[in-house]
Every structure is written in C-alpha cells, then in structure tokens.
Design a protein around this motif. Structure first.
Motif, PDB file in Angstrom:
ATOM      1  N   UNK A  50       0.847  -1.181   0.000  1.00  0.00           N
ATOM      2  CA  UNK A  50       0.000   0.000   0.000  1.00  0.00           C
ATOM      3  C   UNK A  50       0.889   1.240   0.000  1.00  0.00           C
ATOM      4  N   UNK A  51       0.256   2.376  -0.073  1.00  0.00           N
ATOM      5  CA  UNK A  51       0.986   3.637  -0.033  1.00  0.00           C
ATOM      6  C   UNK A  51       0.151   4.727  -0.660  1.00  0.00           C
ATOM      7  N   UNK A  52       0.599   5.971  -0.560  1.00  0.00           N
ATOM      8  CA  UNK A  52      -0.165   7.085  -1.136  1.00  0.00           C
ATOM      9  C   UNK A  52      -0.117   7.060  -2.661  1.00  0.00           C
ATOM     10  N   UNK A  53      -1.043   7.777  -3.270  1.00  0.00           N
ATOM     11  CA  UNK A  53      -0.991   7.950  -4.719  1.00  0.00           C
ATOM     12  C   UNK A  53       0.310   8.646  -5.089  1.00  0.00           C
ATOM     13  N   UNK A  54       0.979   8.160  -6.105  1.00  0.00           N
ATOM     14  CA  UNK A  54       2.212   8.765  -6.611  1.00  0.00           C
ATOM     15  C   UNK A  54       1.970   9.164  -8.057  1.00  0.00           C
ATOM     16  N   UNK A  55       2.258  10.417  -8.383  1.00  0.00           N
ATOM     17  CA  UNK A  55       1.918  10.963  -9.699  1.00  0.00           C
ATOM     18  C   UNK A  55       0.441  10.711 -10.004  1.00  0.00           C
ATOM     19  N   UNK A  56      -0.374  10.756  -8.932  1.00  0.00           N
ATOM     20  CA  UNK A  56      -1.835  10.579  -8.970  1.00  0.00           C
ATOM     21  C   UNK A  56      -2.261   9.148  -9.270  1.00  0.00           C
ATOM     22  N   UNK A  57      -1.361   8.196  -9.077  1.00  0.00           N
ATOM     23  CA  UNK A  57      -1.710   6.813  -9.398  1.00  0.00           C
ATOM     24  C   UNK A  57      -1.208   5.837  -8.341  1.00  0.00           C
ATOM     25  N   UNK A  58      -1.921   4.728  -8.217  1.00  0.00           N
ATOM     26  CA  UNK A  58      -1.512   3.580  -7.428  1.00  0.00           C
ATOM     27  C   UNK A  58      -2.115   2.344  -8.080  1.00  0.00           C
ATOM     28  N   UNK A  59      -1.316   1.548  -8.785  1.00  0.00           N
ATOM     29  CA  UNK A  59       0.146   1.539  -8.836  1.00  0.00           C
ATOM     30  C   UNK A  59       0.695   2.697  -9.671  1.00  0.00           C
ATOM     31  N   UNK A  60       1.940   3.034  -9.387  1.00  0.00           N
ATOM     32  CA  UNK A  60       2.619   4.117 -10.093  1.00  0.00           C
ATOM     33  C   UNK A  60       3.814   3.579 -10.862  1.00  0.00           C
ATOM     34  N   UNK A  61       3.944   4.043 -12.096  1.00  0.00           N
ATOM     35  CA  UNK A  61       5.109   3.681 -12.914  1.00  0.00           C
ATOM     36  C   UNK A  61       6.377   4.278 -12.307  1.00  0.00           C
ATOM     37  N   UNK A  62       6.276   5.490 -11.775  1.00  0.00           N
ATOM     38  CA  UNK A  62       7.450   6.118 -11.150  1.00  0.00           C
ATOM     39  C   UNK A  62       8.004   5.264 -10.015  1.00  0.00           C
ATOM     40  N   UNK A  63       7.124   4.666  -9.222  1.00  0.00           N
ATOM     41  CA  UNK A  63       7.569   3.827  -8.106  1.00  0.00           C
ATOM     42  C   UNK A  63       8.306   2.590  -8.629  1.00  0.00           C
ATOM     43  N   UNK A  64       7.735   1.926  -9.630  1.00  0.00           N
ATOM     44  CA  UNK A  64       8.402   0.754 -10.202  1.00  0.00           C
ATOM     45  C   UNK A  64       9.752   1.127 -10.805  1.00  0.00           C
ATOM     46  N   UNK A  65       9.782   2.205 -11.584  1.00  0.00           N
ATOM     47  CA  UNK A  65      11.030   2.594 -12.245  1.00  0.00           C
ATOM     48  C   UNK A  65      12.093   3.016 -11.223  1.00  0.00           C
TER      49      UNK A  65
END
Length: 357
Positions: free
Chosen positions: A264-279
């Motif tokens: 879990x976690x906050x929205x990142x770049x307005x998304x969850x899942x976030x591509x930024x988090x994976x990259x």
C-alpha cells in the motif's frame, strides 16, 4: 482558444449524474452538454448533438451499458469512459468494455458513491481528457483542473537511489509502464515476446479487482506466462508480472535474484500503482541491468522514474506518438532527456529482448 470537451453523462442515478457534472465542469476545459438516465435517452441526445466523450454506467434500466457501448461503437464511434460499480465484479465486465472499445475504466463503489466521486475529482477529469485526446491527437492538452490536490512523487514510497546500483552480475530484466490505451498496447507487446524472454514487471493504470482478470486473459493468448503479482513473487524468465490494481509494485533484489514487493501507499503521480515507483525501484536495485519501456498514457507518471533509470545506466525506450492512443506519458519521459530510443509499438518487444541479451 481551445474548444471545450463536450461530455454526455449516462447513468441511472440522479446523484451520480449531478456529482459527475459538478466535478467535470469544475475544469474550464470541459463542458457537460447533457445527461441521460439510460441508453435510449442518450441515443436521442446523440442524434441531436454528438459529444466528444461519453461517461457510461454498466447497470441501467431498459438496456445495459455494455450493450449500448457495443452498439454505439459500431454505429457512431465516440470515446467512452466507463464509470460503474459493475466494473469491479471479477473484472469481466471491464474486460468486455475494453474489448468493445471503451477508452478508460473507473470503478465506483456501490455505497458512498458521491463521496468517492468527489475524492476522485482529478482522476475523472484526467480520464475524460485522455478520452478526448484519442480524437484530438494533434490538439494542445487542455488546461489542468482548478485547485488540484497535492501531487506526490516516488519519494512518498521509496527513497531515491544513492549512486549507481550494485554491479554484481545478474540477469537483465524488463520494466514496463502504461496507462490509457495500455491494455491493447500490452497485448501487442506481450504476444510478441518469446517463451524464453527476460523477466518482465508491468504497471498498467487500472482499477482494483480488474488486474487479475486482465492477467488471466493475457496468459491465455500469449506464449509467456502472465500473472497478477503478489508480494514476494520472483522475477522469472518467460513470465510477466502485472501490478495489482490499487497497490504499488516495487522491484527488489536478494543476492543475484530479483523479486517484487507489493504494498500500500499514497498515490504517486496521482496513481496507485505508479510507474514512477516501479522505475525508481529498478534504478535503486537493478540499475544497468534494466531495460525499461514507457507506453501510451495520459499524464506524466513514469517520466521522472525513467530519467532515474537512464542516469544509472539502464536502457530506456518510449513508444512513439503515431502508435500511442495518448502520447502524454512517453512525451513527458522524452522531455526529461531520459529516453535512449523512441519506437513504434510493434518494435518495442524486439528491442527489449535484444537489449536484454
């Protein structure tokens, strides 16, 4: 001055119609041209004036939304955003909607719908804009919504890498990010991969309860194995892992082996899942062992993460404008200077496999 995006809202709930109209018209680039209680009323309005985008519920009286979607796509193709609680039931309704031509799926709860819609204001506005851009490919993107919520980056989930990732020899891996139009783009990409392809981890923006059915569908048509990721899933050759809806997916490493963490976690770049988090996790734990591709999608999720991958020696690819449904995410990644090559969709799989050898 850019012409406003004209939207027709089709939903049997008066509360949903009123709330969605208020949400969409809070953005100066959007105009709600009308609302309809069911597909028959919608058809009458479309005969008088054709909207740029339709938001459509699935469960409605007299005719369900999927039947209407199939009919409208055959007779008068218009970009459609599905907004329905029925989209969550096993994912099958959402898959059918995408097969029939829907641009985006947003699942809503059966209770607390008004509050959910209000809290998801930016998501709805972005979905409508993305849908409109499938027709206005050359138009400038409309202005952003008024009073946007704070937009978090990957720092909210994972710290940035400090220096290059360890150089210890490991297998090459592929990291993929996509959004609007990505369900079809991923099918093309994954169908082209050979059975002995490098391990693949994918973030596709989609609702919760949808990713398992999506992965199952891809698994049935691709030579490789496609699964919805669970926490601790190992990265294996001949297999693609898809991040579950409403969960972040991070690449992790144990010795020379890679696995994924689902959290879990906050929205990142307005998304969850976030591509930024994976990259970013790829930059932190795999570095130059990563080959990454960013595909069609609205917004800028993945752009910063791709630049971080580029900076630590990973090889990076962006899908070209001609083959994107929406060129937003690849375009933003290209602007950062973090993309080695821009390719049409049909060539990305071969490039990924070649660079992973």
């Amino acid at each position: 001055m850019n012409k406003k995006i004209r939207v027709l809202i089709v939903d049997d709930s008066a509360v949903v119609r009123q709330t969605l109209q208020s949400i969409l018209e809070s953005d100066p680039a959007i105009e709600v041209m009308g609302t309809a209680v069911d597909p028959f009323a919608a058809a009458e309005k479309i005969r008088r004036e054709v909207p740029d985008v339709i938001t459509l519920d699935i469960e409605m009286p007299r005719m369900d939304g999927l039947t209407f979607l199939r009919k409208i796509m055959k007779q008068h193709p218009i970009p459609v955003v599905i907004c329905s609680s029925m989209a969550t039931e096993g994912g099958q309704n959402a898959l059918k909607a995408l097969e029939y031509g829907a641009v985006e799926i947003i699942s809503k709860p059966k209770v607390g719908t008004k509050k959910f819609l209000e809290e998801s204001r930016i998501r709805f506005v972005d979905a409508v804009k993305a849908a409109a851009m499938t027709r206005r490919r050359k138009a400038r993107p409309p202005v952003q919504p008024l009073k946007p919520q704070p937009k978090l980056d990957a720092d909210a989930v994972i710290p940035a890498a400090k220096g290059a990732a360890p150089v210890q020899a490991t297998e090459k891996i592929a990291l993929i990010g996509a959004s609007t139009g990505g369900t079809e783009a991923l099918r093309v990409f994954l169908e082209a991969l050979p059975v002995n392809c490098p391990p693949v981890a994918i973030v596709q923006h989609m609702p919760e309860h949808f990713t398992a059915a999506f992965a199952q569908r891809l698994d049935g048509i691709c030579d490789i194995s496609v699964k919805e990721a669970v926490d601790g899933s190992p990265m294996q050759r001949g297999q693609a892992l898809i991040a579950p809806g409403n969960k972040h997916m991070l690449l992790k490493r144990s010795g020379a082996k890679y696995y994924v963490e689902v959290k879990d976690g906050p929205l990142v770049s307005r998304h969850r899942p976030s591509v930024d988090v994976l990259f970013r996790s790829g930059a932190r734990y795999a570095g130059r062992n990563v080959v990454a591709a960013i595909m069609t999608g609205m917004g800028d999720d993945g752009a910063k993460g791709m630049r971080e991958l580029f900076d630590v020696g990973a090889y990076t690819i962006a899908q070209d404008e001609a083959t994107c449904v929406v060129f937003g995410m690849p375009q933003e990644a290209i602007k950062t200077g973090g993309v080695h090559k821009v390719l049409p969709l049909g060539r990305i799989a071969a490039e990924v496999v070649g660079k992973c050898r």
